[in-house]
Design a protein around this motif. Sequence first.
Motif, mmCIF file in Angstrom:
data_model
loop_
_atom_site.group_PDB
_atom_site.id
_atom_site.type_symbol
_atom_site.label_atom_id
_atom_site.label_comp_id
_atom_site.label_asym_id
_atom_site.label_seq_id
_atom_site.Cartn_x
_atom_site.Cartn_y
_atom_site.Cartn_z
ATOM 1 N N ARG A 77 0.813 -1.219 0.000
ATOM 2 C CA ARG A 77 0.000 0.000 0.000
ATOM 3 C C ARG A 77 0.847 1.270 0.000
ATOM 4 O O ARG A 77 0.375 2.331 -0.402
ATOM 5 N N SER A 202 -6.410 7.044 -2.092
ATOM 6 C CA SER A 202 -6.128 5.818 -2.842
ATOM 7 C C SER A 202 -4.689 5.772 -3.361
ATOM 8 O O SER A 202 -4.224 4.719 -3.794
ATOM 9 N N PRO A 204 -0.591 5.583 -3.398
ATOM 10 C CA PRO A 204 0.417 4.988 -2.518
ATOM 11 C C PRO A 204 0.941 6.031 -1.521
ATOM 12 O O PRO A 204 1.115 7.198 -1.864
#
Length: 346
Positions: A77, A202, A204
């Motif tokens: 993520r 959303s 990274p």
Amino acid sequence: MAGSRRRRWRAALTGALAGSLVVLVGACGVVDTEDDRRAAEELAEKHFPGQLKAIGARTLFPGSGGSEVTFAVTGDRDAVVRLRIDTDEADRGMCDRKECAGALAEAVRRGRQQAEDFRTLRDAFDACGYDVVALGPTGTPPYVVAELTNATVTKVLGEIGECVQRWVTASGPGSALAKARASYVNVVSPSVAGRRDRGEGSWPTVMRLTRSDLLASLTKHAYYSASYEIEAGRVDTTGSARVVRPFRERQEFGDTVQNAVKEQLRATYPHVVVSDYQWIWRLEPGRVDRQTGYVLFCPEPGARGRCVNPDDAALVTTDERGHPVGKVRLVHDVREGTGVLRLPPY
């Protein structure tokens, strides 16, 4: 193919350059990015199937040709991968003057490592109660949020110093951080942080926290840069801090203190010329309304009435606006010939 289309497009655009540079810039930003992104996606699917997802691209024109294509990493993520690519060069297997497969592999390795380094940093600061809200373009320094006042500055700098020690320890004795002589942390006020450009959730994490628009939203106001000395992996958690001002405020502060020092020096040096070079001004321990630094000067004007390579300095403590408080101390012979300054620490 995309490369031949690009070459025909460039040839046509070059012929029209004299007539419309604006058209060239606009078209390059759109067409170059589109073709380059497609080529980068094909490269990613070939060498890292299912692992990378293109999420953005920006043209590198006019600095260079091609585009920088940004990827998110499946299963991570935080990681962001950035690949510089030009379709015409990629047709020949080259990306940013390197073989494309190797360039992409290195970009992926670097992106994953940056994400791992970020998690080490974030966890260290989380553990001592400070959220990292932004990162410098290369991943450091971190930006944290705190209100510095005369009542809180010593406590806050000490707490952040403990965060830095956790960060150094978690990074390991062989890390670049542990081997560094100092570490830096930027401190922004809660009011400024609350208005920051947060970006899209959303994206990274490393991409979101290193964006230029986020950093601009934080640094358009004055903030503090805290520094901590490191020796053999041990951090001096006391730290010291300085104010980092936007350009206009920095100029106003400099003008105020330089003019005030000049007036005081004229009693001894009637023809004194003060340098407009701004040395680092550090906060006095336990104070945010007092800062100390050097003003360089020449007892007599040099060529064209200027102060070139000054060998004299005045050590000054000022208030927040640059008005001197207390006595000005003179320091002489501060330069090695016409070269390096040797200003004593303060």
